[in-house]
Design a protein around this motif. Structure first.
Motif, PDB file in Angstrom:
ATOM      1  N   GLY A 149       0.744  -1.157   0.057  1.00  0.00           N
ATOM      2  CA  GLY A 149      -0.156  -0.046  -0.093  1.00  0.00           C
ATOM      3  C   GLY A 149       0.838   1.300   0.122  1.00  0.00           C
ATOM      4  O   GLY A 149       0.268   2.369  -0.189  1.00  0.00           O
ATOM      5  N   SER A 150       2.001   1.081   0.087  1.00  0.00           N
ATOM      6  CA  SER A 150       3.017   2.141   0.164  1.00  0.00           C
ATOM      7  C   SER A 150       3.407   2.654  -1.377  1.00  0.00           C
ATOM      8  O   SER A 150       3.163   2.046  -2.336  1.00  0.00           O
ATOM      9  CB  SER A 150       4.376   2.173   1.013  1.00  0.00           C
ATOM     10  OG  SER A 150       5.055   1.044   0.249  1.00  0.00           O
ATOM     11  N   ASN A 151       4.077   3.615  -1.478  1.00  0.00           N
ATOM     12  CA  ASN A 151       4.518   4.227  -2.831  1.00  0.00           C
ATOM     13  C   ASN A 151       6.220   3.712  -2.884  1.00  0.00           C
ATOM     14  O   ASN A 151       6.760   4.455  -3.578  1.00  0.00           O
ATOM     15  CB  ASN A 151       4.481   5.468  -2.998  1.00  0.00           C
ATOM     16  CG  ASN A 151       2.793   5.748  -3.337  1.00  0.00           C
ATOM     17  OD1 ASN A 151       2.301   5.064  -4.116  1.00  0.00           O
ATOM     18  ND2 ASN A 151       2.292   6.797  -2.587  1.00  0.00           N
ATOM     19  N   ASN A 152       6.596   2.629  -2.379  1.00  0.00           N
ATOM     20  CA  ASN A 152       8.132   2.374  -2.420  1.00  0.00           C
ATOM     21  C   ASN A 152       8.364   1.741  -3.819  1.00  0.00           C
ATOM     22  O   ASN A 152       7.755   0.771  -3.997  1.00  0.00           O
ATOM     23  CB  ASN A 152       8.175   1.219  -1.351  1.00  0.00           C
ATOM     24  CG  ASN A 152       9.648   0.807  -1.188  1.00  0.00           C
ATOM     25  OD1 ASN A 152      10.416   0.730  -2.078  1.00  0.00           O
ATOM     26  ND2 ASN A 152      10.351   1.014   0.001  1.00  0.00           N
ATOM     27  N   VAL A 153       9.246   2.328  -4.535  1.00  0.00           N
ATOM     28  CA  VAL A 153       9.312   2.006  -5.986  1.00  0.00           C
ATOM     29  C   VAL A 153      10.074   0.617  -5.842  1.00  0.00           C
ATOM     30  O   VAL A 153       9.801  -0.005  -6.826  1.00  0.00           O
ATOM     31  CB  VAL A 153      10.319   2.989  -6.610  1.00  0.00           C
ATOM     32  CG1 VAL A 153      10.648   2.574  -7.944  1.00  0.00           C
ATOM     33  CG2 VAL A 153       9.493   4.653  -6.833  1.00  0.00           C
ATOM     34  N   LEU A 154      10.949   0.258  -4.746  1.00  0.00           N
ATOM     35  CA  LEU A 154      11.788  -0.740  -4.886  1.00  0.00           C
ATOM     36  C   LEU A 154      10.864  -1.913  -4.658  1.00  0.00           C
ATOM     37  O   LEU A 154      10.895  -3.195  -5.305  1.00  0.00           O
ATOM     38  CB  LEU A 154      12.726  -0.675  -3.970  1.00  0.00           C
ATOM     39  CG  LEU A 154      13.398  -2.185  -3.335  1.00  0.00           C
ATOM     40  CD1 LEU A 154      14.166  -2.648  -4.939  1.00  0.00           C
ATOM     41  CD2 LEU A 154      14.534  -1.936  -2.166  1.00  0.00           C
ATOM     42  N   ASN A 155      10.003  -1.903  -3.837  1.00  0.00           N
ATOM     43  CA  ASN A 155       8.810  -2.786  -3.626  1.00  0.00           C
ATOM     44  C   ASN A 155       7.831  -3.182  -4.863  1.00  0.00           C
ATOM     45  O   ASN A 155       7.835  -4.228  -5.056  1.00  0.00           O
ATOM     46  CB  ASN A 155       7.938  -2.363  -2.484  1.00  0.00           C
ATOM     47  CG  ASN A 155       8.280  -2.479  -1.232  1.00  0.00           C
ATOM     48  OD1 ASN A 155       9.654  -2.763  -0.888  1.00  0.00           O
ATOM     49  ND2 ASN A 155       7.556  -2.549   0.000  1.00  0.00           N
ATOM     50  N   SER A 156       7.682  -2.132  -5.664  1.00  0.00           N
ATOM     51  CA  SER A 156       6.895  -2.338  -6.795  1.00  0.00           C
ATOM     52  C   SER A 156       7.655  -2.771  -8.052  1.00  0.00           C
ATOM     53  O   SER A 156       7.147  -3.846  -8.568  1.00  0.00           O
ATOM     54  CB  SER A 156       6.238  -1.041  -7.435  1.00  0.00           C
ATOM     55  OG  SER A 156       5.329  -0.188  -6.422  1.00  0.00           O
ATOM     56  N   PHE A 157       9.089  -2.387  -7.906  1.00  0.00           N
ATOM     57  CA  PHE A 157       9.845  -3.161  -8.752  1.00  0.00           C
ATOM     58  C   PHE A 157      10.066  -4.605  -8.413  1.00  0.00           C
ATOM     59  O   PHE A 157      10.082  -5.266  -9.446  1.00  0.00           O
ATOM     60  CB  PHE A 157      11.126  -2.538  -8.757  1.00  0.00           C
ATOM     61  CG  PHE A 157      12.082  -2.771  -9.943  1.00  0.00           C
ATOM     62  CD1 PHE A 157      12.309  -1.982 -11.124  1.00  0.00           C
ATOM     63  CD2 PHE A 157      13.229  -3.779  -9.843  1.00  0.00           C
ATOM     64  CE1 PHE A 157      13.059  -2.495 -12.189  1.00  0.00           C
ATOM     65  CE2 PHE A 157      14.024  -4.087 -10.747  1.00  0.00           C
ATOM     66  CZ  PHE A 157      13.917  -3.251 -12.004  1.00  0.00           C
ATOM     67  N   ALA A 176      12.665   3.483 -13.235  1.00  0.00           N
ATOM     68  CA  ALA A 176      12.333   3.235 -11.807  1.00  0.00           C
ATOM     69  C   ALA A 176      13.168   4.435 -10.929  1.00  0.00           C
ATOM     70  O   ALA A 176      12.620   5.102 -10.148  1.00  0.00           O
ATOM     71  CB  ALA A 176      12.610   1.798 -11.279  1.00  0.00           C
ATOM     72  N   ILE A 177      14.553   4.211 -11.155  1.00  0.00           N
ATOM     73  CA  ILE A 177      15.495   5.040 -10.637  1.00  0.00           C
ATOM     74  C   ILE A 177      14.880   6.601 -10.710  1.00  0.00           C
ATOM     75  O   ILE A 177      15.020   7.381 -10.053  1.00  0.00           O
ATOM     76  CB  ILE A 177      17.043   4.833 -11.152  1.00  0.00           C
ATOM     77  CG1 ILE A 177      17.305   3.395 -10.689  1.00  0.00           C
ATOM     78  CG2 ILE A 177      17.831   6.001 -10.668  1.00  0.00           C
ATOM     79  CD1 ILE A 177      18.677   2.794 -11.187  1.00  0.00           C
TER      80      ILE A 177
END
Length: 274
Positions: A149-157, A176-177
């Motif tokens: 539910g967060s906007n953590n790009v690493l998690n999404s990646f 992503a970066i």
């Protein structure tokens, strides 16, 4: 999934405890200011905003986004300090003209006592934080926390590429970066600018908390970038990427302790948001 778990409730409890035993609010350096002096000081700020508004409206070429963001914070800080409903949200000529005209009228209606109250509020660390820093701070918190539910790009990646080929992974590394740099790290830059702008309105402890929080969030984002850069397919060696993932989480946790302490002292901390 290879994501790490979210920050423990014990950590937040400790952070809140630290906050509750922190130093008291900033003692105002403006307690003895009278209505005449307060009116003069607010008039100077209003004149500055009028000049900046005209510069944004009559811009010759492109105005840097940071220039507008700084104006927006300055405008909304004065507006909030006098309890005006006028706000600036977008760089629209019509909005800039309408908002500055309304603010000018609202300042003119203040009584002598209201000038004093508004000036003190204008220089209050709580008002400054809530108006110019808090939204960006919580956006960065959301971008560095590690649960769903967060906007953590690493998690999404990680979620997207858990079973991807090396070619698919490489294709999405750059975007992503770029997102981390242009969104989250950019917001940290804006916060650092605001902290520098309002140094005199924060105590030494508050400045230390804000600077350490933003620094640790920045390091957390740096480690997200390193984890993405070293990301490997499921059958590859994921240990390097995982290590940076852990470091990102550790820096997030450290930052949360500082900012929870800071917000607790101001009476605005909400542990559920961390």
């Amino acid at each position: 999934m290879r994501n790490i778990s979210k920050i423990t409730t014990e950590t937040i409890t400790i952070a809140l405890a630290l906050g509750l035993i922190g130093c008291s609010h900033t003692s105002s350096n403006n307690e003895s200011i009278d209505g005449r002096e307060a009116k003069k000081e607010l008039a100077i700020e209003l004149k500055f905003l009028q000049n900046e508004s005209e510069r944004l409206i009559n811009k010759d070429g492109k105005i840097e986004d940071k220039t507008f963001q700084s104006y927006k914070n300055d405008f909304n800080l004065l507006s909030a300090s006098i309890n005006s409903t006028s706000k600036v949200e977008t760089q629209s000529d019509s909005e800039l003209k309408k908002s500055i005209a309304q603010l000018k009228r609202d300042v003119a209606t203040l009584t002598e006592k209201e000038y004093v109250k508004s000036y003190k509020k204008f220089n209050s660390s709580k008002t400054i934080y809530e108006v110019t820093l808090m939204n960006n701070m919580h956006d960065v918190i959301d971008a560095t926390k590690t649960w769903e539910g967060s906007n953590n790009v690493l998690n999404s990646f990680d979620d997207k590429h858990f079973h991807s080929s090396e070619a698919q992974i490489k294709k999405d590394v750059g975007p992503a970066i770029d997102h981390i740099n242009t969104v989250s790290k950019y917001k940290i830059e804006l916060m650092q600018d605001e902290i520098q702008k309002h140094l005199d309105s924060f105590t030494k402890l508050q400045l230390e908390q804000l600077k350490k929080a933003t620094h640790n969030f920045d390091l957390s984002l740096d480690n997200q970038i390193k984890s993405i850069q070293s990301y490997k397919p499921i059958n590859g060696d994921y240990s390097v990427s995982r290590e940076f993932n852990y470091k990102s989480h550790d820096e997030y946790t450290n930052a949360c302790i500082y900012i929870t302490d800071f917000e607790s002292n101001l009476g605005i901390a909400k542990a559920s948001e961390f």
